[in-house]
Write an enzyme that holds these catalytic residues in place. Structure first.
Site, short mmCIF file in Angstrom:
data_model
loop_
_atom_site.label_atom_id
_atom_site.label_comp_id
_atom_site.label_asym_id
_atom_site.label_seq_id
_atom_site.Cartn_x
_atom_site.Cartn_y
_atom_site.Cartn_z
CE LYS A 26 1.98 -5.46 3.90
NZ LYS A 26 1.28 -5.47 2.47
CE1 TYR A 66 1.27 -0.11 2.02
CE2 TYR A 66 0.11 -0.58 3.87
CZ TYR A 66 0.81 -0.81 3.36
OH TYR A 66 1.65 -2.09 3.25
CG ASN A 129 1.36 -8.66 0.90
OD1 ASN A 129 1.02 -8.15 1.63
ND2 ASN A 129 1.66 -7.96 -0.64
CG HIS A 132 5.76 -2.13 3.70
ND1 HIS A 132 5.02 -1.56 2.43
CD2 HIS A 132 6.62 -1.43 4.16
CE1 HIS A 132 5.76 -0.38 2.17
NE2 HIS A 132 6.51 -0.14 3.28
CD GLU A 143 7.65 3.05 3.62
OE1 GLU A 143 6.77 2.96 2.45
OE2 GLU A 143 8.14 2.06 4.07
#
Ligand code: ADP
Ligand code: MG
Length: 155
Positions: A26, A66, A129, A132, A143
């Protein structure tokens, strides 16, 4: 030897048998130049990075990616974060990849993540964080298809 010399072994092993996983580094991690550090943890956990590219997600891509969280209070914040900088999208493979991947990532909230996990070592907060990971075989396939065409995954 089940395969003749020169046979395309990868074509005989469907991605699902090796539990192909989608993984994304990320923007908080790419901003801190942690791609290599995170990849080293992934490889040390026994996973192979079989496809990888650095992209800047469009808002539409992030919202599609998402969509499962669109009713959650943090959805807007999450989309803004995912488009705030480059991400590295990856396909990981390996035996028991689902388990290994979950273990190496650590809990969503870094304060609850186990020692030695990517999120314990690198995540800034529950939102930012660092990584993913796809959560099931079906979502992984969806995905992966959002970011890679078949001939970009060569094993
Ligand atoms: P995971 O990434 O561990 O599968 P979730 O699927 O629950 O976690 O959430 C997706 C992502 O949404 C998280 O990785 C995180 O970036 C963000 N997120 C989750 N919970 C929160 C929260 N309470 N506040 C802000 N962002 C959150
Ligand atoms: Mg999730």
């Amino acid at each position: 030897m089940p395969f003749a010399d020169g046979a395309d072994i990868s074509a005989a092993i469907p991605l699902s048998d090796l539990q192909g996983r989608n993984h994304i580094i990320k923007p908080d991690a790419t901003a801190r130049n942690l791609t290599g550090a995170i990849n080293a943890l992934i490889e040390k956990a026994g996973l192979r990075i079989v496809a990888q590219k650095r992209i800047r997600m469009t808002r539409e891509q992030a919202e599609t990616f998402y969509a499962v969280h669109k009713e959650r209070s943090f959805f807007r914040e999450l989309v803004e974060f995912m488009i705030s900088g480059p991400v590295v999208v990856q396909v990981l493979e390996g035996e028991n990849a689902v388990l290994k991947h979950r273990e190496v990532m650590g809990a969503t909230d870094p304060s609850k993540a186990a020692d030695g996990t990517i999120r314990k070592l690198h995540a800034k907060s529950i939102g930012e964080n660092s990584v993913h990971g796809s959560d099931a075989a079906e979502t992984a396939a969806i995905e992966i298809a959002q970011f890679f065409s078949g001939n970009e995954i060569v094993g």
